[in-house]
Design a protein around this motif. Structure first.
Motif, PDB file in Angstrom:
ATOM      1  N   ALA A   1      38.475  31.313  46.734  1.00  0.00           N
ATOM      2  CA  ALA A   1      38.232  32.235  45.778  1.00  0.00           C
ATOM      3  C   ALA A   1      39.765  32.834  45.328  1.00  0.00           C
ATOM      4  O   ALA A   1      39.602  33.215  46.233  1.00  0.00           O
ATOM      5  CB  ALA A   1      37.273  32.902  44.893  1.00  0.00           C
ATOM      6  N   VAL A   2      39.899  32.269  43.530  1.00  0.00           N
ATOM      7  CA  VAL A   2      41.199  32.866  43.559  1.00  0.00           C
ATOM      8  C   VAL A   2      40.534  34.137  42.069  1.00  0.00           C
ATOM      9  O   VAL A   2      39.819  34.110  41.609  1.00  0.00           O
ATOM     10  CB  VAL A   2      42.155  32.663  43.583  1.00  0.00           C
ATOM     11  N   PHE A   3      41.250  35.620  42.375  1.00  0.00           N
ATOM     12  CA  PHE A   3      40.959  36.525  41.565  1.00  0.00           C
ATOM     13  C   PHE A   3      42.613  37.698  41.051  1.00  0.00           C
ATOM     14  O   PHE A   3      42.949  37.148  41.509  1.00  0.00           O
ATOM     15  CB  PHE A   3      39.970  37.463  42.353  1.00  0.00           C
ATOM     16  N   GLY A   4      41.922  38.390  40.635  1.00  0.00           N
ATOM     17  CA  GLY A   4      43.149  38.910  40.040  1.00  0.00           C
ATOM     18  C   GLY A   4      44.006  38.896  38.960  1.00  0.00           C
ATOM     19  O   GLY A   4      44.083  37.654  38.554  1.00  0.00           O
ATOM     20  N   SER A   5      45.219  38.921  38.906  1.00  0.00           N
ATOM     21  CA  SER A   5      46.208  38.590  37.753  1.00  0.00           C
ATOM     22  C   SER A   5      46.278  37.008  37.631  1.00  0.00           C
ATOM     23  O   SER A   5      46.834  36.663  36.657  1.00  0.00           O
ATOM     24  CB  SER A   5      47.457  39.396  38.969  1.00  0.00           C
ATOM     25  N   PHE A   6      46.247  36.114  38.495  1.00  0.00           N
ATOM     26  CA  PHE A   6      46.283  35.487  38.365  1.00  0.00           C
ATOM     27  C   PHE A   6      45.340  34.187  37.574  1.00  0.00           C
ATOM     28  O   PHE A   6      45.795  33.347  36.770  1.00  0.00           O
ATOM     29  CB  PHE A   6      46.440  33.800  39.965  1.00  0.00           C
ATOM     30  N   LEU A   7      44.735  35.013  37.780  1.00  0.00           N
ATOM     31  CA  LEU A   7      43.474  34.423  36.536  1.00  0.00           C
ATOM     32  C   LEU A   7      43.891  35.111  34.763  1.00  0.00           C
ATOM     33  O   LEU A   7      43.072  34.828  33.930  1.00  0.00           O
ATOM     34  CB  LEU A   7      41.671  34.986  36.543  1.00  0.00           C
ATOM     35  N   THR A   8      44.782  36.238  34.263  1.00  0.00           N
ATOM     36  CA  THR A   8      45.531  36.853  33.508  1.00  0.00           C
ATOM     37  C   THR A   8      46.153  35.476  32.825  1.00  0.00           C
ATOM     38  O   THR A   8      46.649  34.362  33.167  1.00  0.00           O
ATOM     39  CB  THR A   8      46.123  37.325  33.482  1.00  0.00           C
ATOM     40  N   GLU A   9      46.988  35.473  31.543  1.00  0.00           N
ATOM     41  CA  GLU A   9      47.675  35.050  31.039  1.00  0.00           C
ATOM     42  C   GLU A   9      49.236  35.656  31.763  1.00  0.00           C
ATOM     43  O   GLU A   9      50.672  34.533  31.384  1.00  0.00           O
ATOM     44  CB  GLU A   9      47.638  35.015  29.925  1.00  0.00           C
ATOM     45  N   LYS A  10      49.878  36.241  32.406  1.00  0.00           N
ATOM     46  CA  LYS A  10      50.618  36.693  33.041  1.00  0.00           C
ATOM     47  C   LYS A  10      51.816  36.062  33.652  1.00  0.00           C
ATOM     48  O   LYS A  10      51.212  35.147  34.823  1.00  0.00           O
ATOM     49  CB  LYS A  10      50.783  38.323  33.137  1.00  0.00           C
ATOM     50  N   GLU A  11      53.460  35.704  33.120  1.00  0.00           N
ATOM     51  CA  GLU A  11      54.079  34.942  33.649  1.00  0.00           C
ATOM     52  C   GLU A  11      54.336  35.494  35.388  1.00  0.00           C
ATOM     53  O   GLU A  11      54.388  34.861  36.096  1.00  0.00           O
ATOM     54  CB  GLU A  11      55.115  34.969  32.881  1.00  0.00           C
ATOM     55  N   VAL A  12      54.406  36.545  35.538  1.00  0.00           N
ATOM     56  CA  VAL A  12      54.976  37.182  36.627  1.00  0.00           C
ATOM     57  C   VAL A  12      53.694  38.087  37.231  1.00  0.00           C
ATOM     58  O   VAL A  12      53.128  38.708  36.552  1.00  0.00           O
ATOM     59  CB  VAL A  12      55.716  38.283  36.454  1.00  0.00           C
ATOM     60  N   LEU A  13      52.879  37.707  38.300  1.00  0.00           N
ATOM     61  CA  LEU A  13      51.761  38.437  38.516  1.00  0.00           C
ATOM     62  C   LEU A  13      52.425  39.237  40.192  1.00  0.00           C
ATOM     63  O   LEU A  13      53.195  39.473  40.361  1.00  0.00           O
ATOM     64  CB  LEU A  13      51.343  37.432  39.799  1.00  0.00           C
ATOM     65  N   GLY A  14      51.607  40.389  40.338  1.00  0.00           N
ATOM     66  CA  GLY A  14      51.776  40.903  41.602  1.00  0.00           C
ATOM     67  C   GLY A  14      52.401  40.627  42.750  1.00  0.00           C
ATOM     68  O   GLY A  14      53.099  40.337  43.777  1.00  0.00           O
ATOM     69  N   ASP A  15      50.395  39.941  43.225  1.00  0.00           N
ATOM     70  CA  ASP A  15      50.789  39.328  44.379  1.00  0.00           C
ATOM     71  C   ASP A  15      49.707  37.480  44.070  1.00  0.00           C
ATOM     72  O   ASP A  15      48.914  38.033  42.669  1.00  0.00           O
ATOM     73  CB  ASP A  15      50.264  39.941  46.137  1.00  0.00           C
ATOM     74  N   LEU A  16      49.321  37.267  44.776  1.00  0.00           N
ATOM     75  CA  LEU A  16      48.290  36.416  44.790  1.00  0.00           C
ATOM     76  C   LEU A  16      47.643  37.232  45.581  1.00  0.00           C
ATOM     77  O   LEU A  16      46.784  37.265  46.794  1.00  0.00           O
ATOM     78  CB  LEU A  16      49.025  35.082  45.662  1.00  0.00           C
ATOM     79  N   ASP A  17      46.045  37.193  45.020  1.00  0.00           N
ATOM     80  CA  ASP A  17      44.132  37.464  45.495  1.00  0.00           C
ATOM     81  C   ASP A  17      43.791  36.461  46.313  1.00  0.00           C
ATOM     82  O   ASP A  17      42.731  35.650  44.910  1.00  0.00           O
ATOM     83  CB  ASP A  17      43.899  38.574  44.661  1.00  0.00           C
ATOM     84  N   ILE A  18      43.343  36.608  47.081  1.00  0.00           N
ATOM     85  CA  ILE A  18      42.521  35.213  47.339  1.00  0.00           C
ATOM     86  C   ILE A  18      40.873  35.929  48.085  1.00  0.00           C
ATOM     87  O   ILE A  18      41.259  36.518  49.507  1.00  0.00           O
ATOM     88  CB  ILE A  18      43.111  34.232  48.041  1.00  0.00           C
ATOM     89  N   GLY A  19      39.837  35.664  47.775  1.00  0.00           N
ATOM     90  CA  GLY A  19      39.113  36.082  48.614  1.00  0.00           C
ATOM     91  C   GLY A  19      38.495  34.981  49.300  1.00  0.00           C
ATOM     92  O   GLY A  19      38.538  33.609  49.307  1.00  0.00           O
ATOM     93  N   VAL A  20      38.291  34.866  50.966  1.00  0.00           N
ATOM     94  CA  VAL A  20      37.133  33.926  51.615  1.00  0.00           C
ATOM     95  C   VAL A  20      36.028  34.061  52.228  1.00  0.00           C
ATOM     96  O   VAL A  20      35.967  35.250  52.815  1.00  0.00           O
ATOM     97  CB  VAL A  20      38.740  34.061  52.362  1.00  0.00           C
ATOM     98  N   THR A  21      35.674  33.326  51.953  1.00  0.00           N
ATOM     99  CA  THR A  21      34.500  33.613  53.382  1.00  0.00           C
ATOM    100  C   THR A  21      35.472  32.188  54.863  1.00  0.00           C
ATOM    101  O   THR A  21      34.880  30.599  54.741  1.00  0.00           O
ATOM    102  CB  THR A  21      33.029  32.651  52.800  1.00  0.00           C
ATOM    103  N   LEU A  22      34.337  32.637  55.547  1.00  0.00           N
ATOM    104  CA  LEU A  22      34.771  32.066  57.108  1.00  0.00           C
ATOM    105  C   LEU A  22      33.309  31.867  58.057  1.00  0.00           C
ATOM    106  O   LEU A  22      32.529  32.968  57.567  1.00  0.00           O
ATOM    107  CB  LEU A  22      35.367  33.087  57.443  1.00  0.00           C
TER     108      LEU A  22
END
Lengths: 209, 163
Positions: free
Chosen positions: A123-144
């Motif tokens: 799942a992706v979350f954080g600034s990727f889901l906003t309208e920002k053109e420059v993000l801090g980093d790519l935040d990904i949630g994961v279940t293994l």
């Protein structure tokens, strides 16, 4: 939060401002004096004065209740303390990286010998889901989850080996770009109560986690 | 090897009145040390104890700190809480955040020197917890501005001619 390396927020070098923010954040909400602020910033009173004034205006600090001049950090100071010094991640590059992470997850799931843990959800979350053109980093949630075929082989005695396989899978998802991709446990994302979007697999039910 | 440094000796930068006050403070400190030594020779139950002398020394220390801070800020624009790099003429270098000022007589008491006390910087440039100090009379001093640039501190034009 992201601070460009060549910027001068409040006239201060990013590393100096972050060092100051980290020292003040460690005070855990206790009030501090202007002299304490100067100590944390590493600057004289005259140099520190405009900086503290601006931090108050921007809501990083607020004056304390006591009669003697004290200040208290707001929750924004915590964000500043955890800020990264980087140019950020353009959205195009983040989208490319996200697709690469999805491809890597498919590759991991197709190789049970190399990766005993399969990726069940991304799942992706954080600034990727906003309208920002420059993000801090790519935040990904994961279940293994440990594959059925490897469960017996591992057993309880090889817990250490199991943990290292788990870490190996997480490292593979990071695509050797730790400054750009942040991998978090899905539990952590749920605890943060932040919006997220499932991009691979299915969200496991809470009872099965 | 000698480096091209500035002579920043306290007796050069202080005015006559400040020098007189500084000498008086150092004499008081010496007297306390002598009295403490005498006190330590007395029977244990009659001794005033270490903490008694420590309180007295701290009181003088804070007067020394105020005087030294006043002179260094006026003559060198060196203020408390600054991060400085000191390079002495003997080659010794120290980088620290200045939290306390002082002066002392060095080398058989015929030379005066400034003492800066504070905390060290870590290898990554952040402010650390480890205490650090440096004494100097001939030195080059650079201060770290908040924009991260190191700037040399130079003597004010009137240095040494304060009435």
């Amino acid at each position: 939060m992201n601070i460009a390396p060549d910027s001068l927020p409040y006239g201060a070098a990013p590393a100096i401002l972050l060092d100051c923010a980290q020292q003040l954040h460690e005070m855990d909400g206790r009030p501090f004096t202007f002299d304490d602020f100067c100590v944390a910033l590493g600057a004289s009173r005259s140099e520190s004065e405009p900086v503290i004034e601006q931090l108050i205006v921007d809501g990083f600090l607020y004056p304390g209740d006591s009669a003697d001049a004290t200040y208290i950090c707001s929750s924004r100071m915590g964000q500043l303390a955890l800020a990264k010094i980087s140019h950020g991640l353009p959205r195009d590059e983040a989208t490319r990286l996200l697709n690469a992470v999805i491809e890597k997850s498919e590759a991991i799931n197709a190789d049970p010998e190399k990766y005993p843990y399969a990726v069940t959800c991304l799942a992706v979350f954080g600034s990727f889901l906003t309208e920002k053109e420059v993000l801090g980093d790519l935040d990904i949630g994961v279940t293994l989850s440990l594959r059925e075929c490897r469960r017996e082989k591992f057993g309880l005695t090889s817990l250490k080996r199991g943990m290292s396989s788990y870490a190996k899978t997480l490292a593979a998802l990071r695509l050797r770009k730790p400054a750009k991709i942040s991998i978090h446990e899905m539990d952590e994302v749920i605890r943060l109560e932040t919006p997220y979007r499932v991009i691979f697999g299915e969200m496991p039910s809470l009872s099965s986690q | 090897m000698t480096l091209n440094t500035d002579n920043l000796a306290p007796n050069r930068l202080m005015s006559a009145a400040e020098l007189k006050q500084a000498e008086r403070l150092l004499r008081r400190l010496d007297r306390h040390f002598a009295a403490q030594k005498k006190d330590e020779l007395r029977p244990k139950d009659l001794q005033l104890g270490y903490s008694h002398w420590q309180v007295k020394r701290e009181a003088i220390g804070s007067e020394i700190d105020i005087l030294a801070a006043t002179v260094l800020e006026r003559e060198l624009a060196l203020a408390r809480y600054m991060v400085v790099h000191v390079r002495r003429n003997d080659g010794y270098e120290a980088t620290l955040q200045v939290l306390q000022f002082g002066f002392t007589r060095m080398f058989a008491w015929n030379r005066w020197g400034w003492c800066l006390e504070g905390r060290s910087l870590r290898k990554n440039g952040t402010l650390g917890e480890r205490p650090n100090d440096v004494c100097f009379d001939d030195a080059l001093i650079n201060k770290r501005r908040i924009d991260g640039v190191w700037e040399p501190l130079s003597l004010s034009k009137n240095a040494g001619i304060v009435p």
